[in-house]
Design an enzyme around this catalytic site. Structure first.
Site, PDB file in Angstrom:
ATOM      1  CE  LYS A   1       0.738   1.715   4.336  1.00 19.22           C
ATOM      2  NZ  LYS A   1       1.532   2.857   4.595  1.00 19.22           N
TER       3      LYS A   1
ATOM      4  CB  VAL B   1      11.844  -5.136   4.436  1.00 16.36           C
ATOM      5  CG1 VAL B   1      11.824  -5.239   5.952  1.00 16.36           C
ATOM      6  CG2 VAL B   1      11.332  -6.441   3.829  1.00 16.36           C
TER       7      VAL B   1
ATOM      8  N   GLY C   1       4.875  -6.061   6.006  1.00 14.57           N
ATOM      9  CA  GLY C   1       4.578  -7.048   7.045  1.00 14.57           C
ATOM     10  C   GLY C   1       3.083  -7.164   7.295  1.00 14.57           C
ATOM     11  CB  SER C   2       0.436  -4.578   7.758  1.00 14.63           C
ATOM     12  OG  SER C   2       1.182  -3.875   8.701  1.00 14.63           O
TER      13      SER C   2
ATOM     14  CG  ASP D   1      -0.675   0.397   8.281  1.00 10.82           C
ATOM     15  OD1 ASP D   1      -1.465   1.306   8.617  1.00 10.82           O
ATOM     16  OD2 ASP D   1       0.492   0.612   7.888  1.00 10.82           O
TER      17      ASP D   1
HETATM   18  P1  ATP Z   1       4.447  -0.107   7.704  1.00 12.81           P
HETATM   19  O1  ATP Z   1       4.215   0.581   6.379  1.00 12.81           O
HETATM   20  O2  ATP Z   1       3.253  -0.921   8.163  1.00 12.81           O
HETATM   21  O3  ATP Z   1       5.030   0.792   8.746  1.00 12.81           O
HETATM   22  P2  ATP Z   1       7.025  -1.057   7.046  1.00 12.81           P
HETATM   23  O4  ATP Z   1       7.133  -1.069   5.548  1.00 12.81           O
HETATM   24  O5  ATP Z   1       7.582   0.140   7.723  1.00 12.81           O
HETATM   25  O6  ATP Z   1       5.527  -1.251   7.418  1.00 12.81           O
HETATM   26  P3  ATP Z   1       7.688  -3.815   7.251  1.00 12.81           P
HETATM   27  O7  ATP Z   1       8.242  -4.017   5.889  1.00 12.81           O
HETATM   28  O8  ATP Z   1       6.343  -4.347   7.524  1.00 12.81           O
HETATM   29  O9  ATP Z   1       7.742  -2.285   7.665  1.00 12.81           O
HETATM   30  O10 ATP Z   1       8.752  -4.455   8.256  1.00 12.81           O
HETATM   31  C1  ATP Z   1       9.061  -3.947   9.525  1.00 12.81           C
HETATM   32  C2  ATP Z   1       9.788  -5.011  10.331  1.00 12.81           C
HETATM   33  O11 ATP Z   1       8.860  -6.051  10.607  1.00 12.81           O
HETATM   34  C3  ATP Z   1      10.947  -5.659   9.608  1.00 12.81           C
HETATM   35  O12 ATP Z   1      12.149  -5.144  10.062  1.00 12.81           O
HETATM   36  C4  ATP Z   1      10.842  -7.134   9.922  1.00 12.81           C
HETATM   37  O13 ATP Z   1      11.843  -7.539  10.829  1.00 12.81           O
HETATM   38  C5  ATP Z   1       9.505  -7.337  10.618  1.00 12.81           C
HETATM   39  N1  ATP Z   1       8.584  -8.256   9.914  1.00 12.81           N
HETATM   40  C6  ATP Z   1       7.714  -9.052  10.512  1.00 12.81           C
HETATM   41  N2  ATP Z   1       6.994  -9.742   9.620  1.00 12.81           N
HETATM   42  C7  ATP Z   1       7.418  -9.391   8.415  1.00 12.81           C
HETATM   43  C8  ATP Z   1       7.058  -9.772   7.086  1.00 12.81           C
HETATM   44  N3  ATP Z   1       6.121 -10.694   6.859  1.00 12.81           N
HETATM   45  N4  ATP Z   1       7.678  -9.164   6.061  1.00 12.81           N
HETATM   46  C9  ATP Z   1       8.625  -8.231   6.316  1.00 12.81           C
HETATM   47  N5  ATP Z   1       9.024  -7.845   7.529  1.00 12.81           N
HETATM   48  C10 ATP Z   1       8.429  -8.415   8.586  1.00 12.81           C
END
Ligand code: ATP
Length: 293
Positions: free
Chosen positions: A11, A98, A105-106, A139
């Protein structure tokens, strides 16, 4: 043995506004959420067993494959809530950047809730899944719902909106790491804060008025990330110079996304962005509006 494969879509926030800091440390937000056609793929297999056991494998070594992973947490929570047994194994193909502000992750977590419901034939509504989902992340309820949506509260109060105009979207993630906690702790909300006009954005989305949509987008937390990570502003500028109709940071960053009117300009902008060396990950994708079946 049962097997099921599901895609989990990234998203962006077409708008992100923070209204106030709450007593419990969370923030009340007002956001417009939108899926992109960039996705992770999750393959689930379930074998009979007396208790619930979970294993996870990912093609990217830096993604944790233990109880820290949100897929693992979703399966464990479903198991606990609905008294499920079996050995669940998940193979994750990770394509969404990531720690990028793209809910990687969400969205995997949401896909796991849906897959578990289907694999175990549970009579559970999306609303119930969303209630469980918010325990694992603000999220997650949106990722369970998908499409174009207004998210309020901490992100869990959702209203579906008409689908966003489909257009090419360029994603560029710089190599900086931005902590969501740092961003929210350093956010100063006062009379000088420039809030996006979310009502105006919603009516532009309803009218499918692309220039108007671009004019009304905004992310209040750029006021924290841009002074601390000037590369975010440089990427935005480069995308605009390369023909983006609008470029903005997603979530709490550091990913910048640009909306384009046509595919050709977007492809040229992708090449410009790659050549600039400002971003470590650059992808050309598009708006994705399919809601869950
Ligand atoms: P958001 O936009 O919800 O803030 P984000 O993009 O900032 O998400 P994610 O990519 O979801 O962050 O990852 C944050 C942390 O969550 C990573 O450092 C990882 O260690 C952990 N994590 C847990 N589950 C997952 C997953 N399925 N995929 C990626 N990272 C994950």
């Amino acid at each position: 043995m049962k097997t099921l494969t599901r895609n989990a879509y990234a998203k962006v926030n077409l708008a992100l506004d923070v209204l106030r800091r709450r007593e419990d440390g969370y923030h009340d937000v007002c956001m417009i959420m939108q899926n992109l056609s960039l996705y992770d793929t999750l393959t689930f297999t379930v074998e009979e067993a007396d208790t619930l056991t979970i294993t996870l494998a990912c093609d990217k070594a830096f993604v944790p494959c233990d109880a820290r992973n949100l897929i693992y947490k979703a399966i464990a929570l479903m198991g606990e809530t609905y008294h499920l047994t079996g050995h669940v194994h998940v193979e994750l193909v990770k394509r969404i950047p990531v720690e990028a502000g793209m809910a990687g992750g969400s969205t995997d977590c949401a896909a796991a809730f849906h897959a578990m419901r289907e694999l175990y034939g549970l009579d559970v509504s999306d609303q119930e899944l969303m209630k469980l989902g918010v325990k694992l992340g603000a999220d997650v309820p949106y990722c369970i719902m998908r499409g174009t949506a207004l998210a309020q509260g901490i992100g869990e109060k959702l209203s579906q909106l008409p689908p966003m105009v489909k257009c090419p979207v360029l994603i560029a993630k710089p190599s900086v790491s931005v902590s969501t906690k740092f961003v929210y702790q350093n956010l100063k909300l006062d009379e000088n804060t420039k809030h996006p006009d979310i009502d105006a954005l919603i009516s532009a989305i309803k009218k499918k008025d692309f220039p108007e949509i671009c004019g009304k987008m905004g992310n209040v937390v750029e006021s924290v990330t841009i002074p601390n990570y000037p590369v975010i502003a440089e990427i935005k500028e480069k995308m605009m110079e390369a023909g983006a109709a609008h470029a903005m940071m997603s979530g709490s960053g550091p990913t910048v996304f640009g909306l384009f009117e046509d595919e050709e300009t977007a492809q040229r902008a992708r090449d410009v962005m790659k050549a600039s060396g400002l971003a470590r990950q650059v992808y050309l994708t598009s708006i994705y509006n399919n809601r869950r079946k």
